[in-house]
Design a protein around this motif. Sequence first.
Motif, short mmCIF file in Angstrom:
data_model
loop_
_atom_site.label_atom_id
_atom_site.label_comp_id
_atom_site.label_asym_id
_atom_site.label_seq_id
_atom_site.Cartn_x
_atom_site.Cartn_y
_atom_site.Cartn_z
N THR A 70 0.83 -1.21 0.00
CA THR A 70 0.00 0.00 0.00
C THR A 70 0.86 1.25 0.00
OG1 THR A 70 -0.45 -0.86 2.19
CG2 THR A 70 -2.34 -0.32 0.84
N ARG A 73 2.62 3.20 -3.53
CA ARG A 73 1.98 4.20 -4.39
C ARG A 73 2.29 5.61 -3.90
NH1 ARG A 73 -1.93 1.45 -7.55
NH2 ARG A 73 -2.84 3.41 -8.18
N ALA A 375 -5.12 -5.90 -10.89
CA ALA A 375 -5.45 -5.98 -9.46
C ALA A 375 -6.95 -6.16 -9.21
CB ALA A 375 -4.95 -4.73 -8.75
N GLU A 376 -7.76 -5.39 -9.88
CA GLU A 376 -9.19 -5.41 -9.58
C GLU A 376 -9.82 -6.75 -9.95
OE1 GLU A 376 -11.09 -2.05 -11.40
OE2 GLU A 376 -12.96 -2.79 -10.54
N LYS A 379 -8.73 -9.40 -7.41
CA LYS A 379 -9.47 -9.35 -6.16
C LYS A 379 -10.82 -10.06 -6.31
CE LYS A 379 -10.98 -7.52 -2.23
NZ LYS A 379 -10.45 -7.81 -0.93
N ASP B 63 -6.99 6.35 -10.82
CA ASP B 63 -6.29 5.30 -10.09
C ASP B 63 -5.29 5.89 -9.10
OD1 ASP B 63 -4.28 6.19 -11.69
OD2 ASP B 63 -3.76 4.26 -12.53
N GLY B 64 -5.32 7.21 -8.93
CA GLY B 64 -4.45 7.83 -7.95
C GLY B 64 -3.07 8.16 -8.51
N TYR B 270 -12.58 1.86 1.76
CA TYR B 270 -11.13 1.70 1.90
C TYR B 270 -10.62 0.65 0.93
CZ TYR B 270 -6.93 -0.46 3.78
OH TYR B 270 -5.69 -1.02 3.89
N GLU B 271 -11.38 -0.46 0.84
CA GLU B 271 -10.94 -1.58 0.03
C GLU B 271 -10.83 -1.19 -1.44
OE1 GLU B 271 -12.40 -5.72 1.14
OE2 GLU B 271 -13.33 -5.33 -0.78
N LEU B 274 -8.11 2.16 -1.53
CA LEU B 274 -6.75 2.25 -0.98
C LEU B 274 -6.05 0.92 -0.75
CD1 LEU B 274 -7.66 4.90 1.68
CD2 LEU B 274 -6.31 5.31 -0.35
N SER B 275 -6.78 -0.21 -0.79
CA SER B 275 -6.12 -1.46 -0.41
C SER B 275 -5.31 -2.02 -1.57
CB SER B 275 -7.15 -2.47 0.07
OG SER B 275 -7.81 -3.02 -1.05
N GLU B 276 -4.73 -3.20 -1.33
CA GLU B 276 -3.81 -3.80 -2.29
C GLU B 276 -4.40 -3.96 -3.70
OE1 GLU B 276 -2.47 -7.56 -0.96
OE2 GLU B 276 -1.30 -7.92 -2.77
N TYR B 277 -5.66 -4.40 -3.76
CA TYR B 277 -6.24 -4.65 -5.08
C TYR B 277 -7.21 -3.57 -5.50
CZ TYR B 277 -4.33 -9.23 -4.07
OH TYR B 277 -3.50 -10.25 -3.75
N PHE B 279 -7.57 0.87 -5.60
CA PHE B 279 -7.11 2.01 -6.37
C PHE B 279 -8.11 2.47 -7.41
CE2 PHE B 279 -3.30 -0.19 -4.85
CZ PHE B 279 -3.00 0.72 -3.88
N ARG B 280 -9.40 2.46 -7.03
CA ARG B 280 -10.39 3.16 -7.83
C ARG B 280 -10.87 4.30 -6.94
NH1 ARG B 280 -14.97 -0.74 -9.15
NH2 ARG B 280 -15.52 0.72 -10.79
N TYR B 281 -10.16 5.42 -6.99
CA TYR B 281 -10.46 6.51 -6.07
C TYR B 281 -11.85 7.08 -6.30
CZ TYR B 281 -5.77 6.47 -4.21
OH TYR B 281 -4.63 6.10 -3.56
#
Lengths: 411, 314
Positions: A70, A73, A375-376, A379, B63-64, B270-271, B274-277, B279-281
């Motif tokens: 985490t 980034r 990643a998405e 998951k 994605d940040g 959060y998931e 911000l989490s590992e998988y 990053f869809r802000y």
Amino acid sequence: MKPIIKSAVIGAAVAATMSGTAFARDLVITYDDLNPAPKESFEWVIEQFKAENPDINVITNINDREAHKTAIRNFLSADAPDVTSWYAGNRMAPFVDAGLFEDVSDVWTDNGFDETLASTMPSMTIDGKQWGVPYTYYQWGVYYRKDIFDELGLEEPETWEELLEVSRTLSENDITPFTIGTQFLWTAAGVFDYLNLRQNGYEFHNDLTAGRVAYTDERVRATFERWNELMEAGGFIENHATMSWQDALAPFVNGEAAMYVMGNFAVAAMRDAGLSDDQIDFFQFPVINPDIPNAEEAPTDTWHIPANAQNKEDARKFLAFVARPDIQTEWNKRLGQLPVNSQAEVGDDKFLQQGFEVLNAAAGIAQFYDRDAPAEMAKAGMEGFQEFMINPDRLDRILERLDRVQERVYN
Amino acid sequence: MTDAVAPPIAGSPARTRKPRSWMRRNRVTIAPWLFLAPALIMFAIYVIIPIFQSIWISFYEWDGLGEAEWIGLRNYEDLWYDDRFYTSLKNNVIWLVLYMLAVPAGLGIALFLNQTVTGIRVYKSLFFFPFVISQVVVGLIFAWFYNPNFGIVGQVWEFFGANPPSILGDEDLVTYGIIFAGLWPQIAYCMILYLTGLNNVSPDQIEAGRLDGARGFRMLWHVILPQLRPATFIAVVVTVIGALRSFDLIAIMTQGGPYGSSNVLAYYMYEVALSEYGFRYGYGSAIATVLFTIMLIYISYFLWRMYQDEKGDR
């Protein structure tokens, strides 16, 4: 007024001295594994590097693996170290696309890595350039309790039928065939990857993780059917959804479960838990379809230079250093994993020797579900695997959901 | 006072009064704002403005790292079709309802502890203890507690010859398991609020009630509870907010699992963001916006009702 001026002067002075120290060739290296063996081997490598480069002031940070995932980034864009560890394949793609990793193709050509690191070159290459240097990889397969197998007169299974037979025998003797802890999801992906690689082959698996095949495809369904057969033959320990992979070692060590689909890093943990080398052994995941050549799972760990690094010159030196055959040989011996450099030697540990053979004979090397798929998707997919392991009858709904996610992620 | 302290300014001794007079005239109005200013500025920078920023981000796909892409209401449209979102929303409602048990439970314990017995302070602090422990520790303790293999829950079931349930691994039980863990410190918090409230209950009114023949439950309901209204108000508001922002226990105990069935909006946000998988802000911000709206409506309703009650009283 006066105190303000005074503090401004002091501030400027402090800033000046600070930039003065940064001048003296600092090299900031961030590593991502706090487990004892990896940490120790990393520290050894740093000592070697310092000895060869006394003029470089090496500063190291070691993060917890999950925290690193985490944090990276943020630090890549805000406060970049000069070198950071990360993973090959799709996992580095977002940073390459965002321009946060440095193109290190020159390190590859200058040091002849095109040849000596050829096996992992495809997974380090995006847009025809290399974005990092691999330092280790490790095989996945089935680790098992040899003493339990011997006691029940079982042999290492080589075909799917044999594996099912072994599982049935074990569960008739009140031993769960497989241990697994799926709380953090990725362990279930290891099982899926192997079933799919054996059922449908490497090309198909790649197409699936690249979004070219739908999850509702009959061939994917066939993979889940195999999985169901395995569960019906005794399958996996209960309550796996509440356990991490380390928690799942307990039934294995106590002899309540006999097999574990895992990466080679588990061996160190098994030994730490008190198992001797006579009690643990390894076999390659059995063949399901004899027409399909065996592909293997071997995730690669890598080093990268952030685009915002301060000292890229010395960072390149470090990358060239970690890929050198002698360093890779010694590092991986300590780490208990396999060197990527083809001129490096493999440690004499029996698991490493066996893994090395298996990987050399492999028809293809997969990185891992969560590194091959974006990643998405990873998951959603891994949650689907976990749900399937608890409720196999929901397969249709799970696959349809994965199709929907796939449609969104890859477009 | 001010006259005495102010140093004479060289060159204009006669005119010192005039520029001060405006300040003087308005100082009652200005002083509170001056004192409030630093806090207000901080509050605006770190709370108010980010609320609008995240509403703004929810209209983007981002994605940040790279460029943010304007997609209008697409994130909200995605939410509409997202099973996980409904699971989280449903769990939030369960949290909201069951977490409210902390208020009567806290009151019960407070009434029980509101006695004069030797060593009562020790008992009070023991009851308050769970609130002092970090939520992370509470989560860890309960995760072990529930473990069917070595936890006490498993041991008890096995003692009765039953097969222990895997509370945190069962999609039907997991949310209740986590809420139960969360209630433990929350009850302690409500208890302390009521204990302080009970200190302020006027003895005259109790005396008067007693003369009129009120005892037991009637006394509690008609004499004591009305006097505890401020404590009840705080306890309810704090509990509602605690239920809606439940995050740490879920992060520690299940990470929203198994397969997302114990997720709540705060953790889901959060998931995905911000989490590992994740990053869809944009998507995470959309969830945050929904959560914010729910809190806003709920809390405004409470404030409004409290205000009406107060008005009715006077």
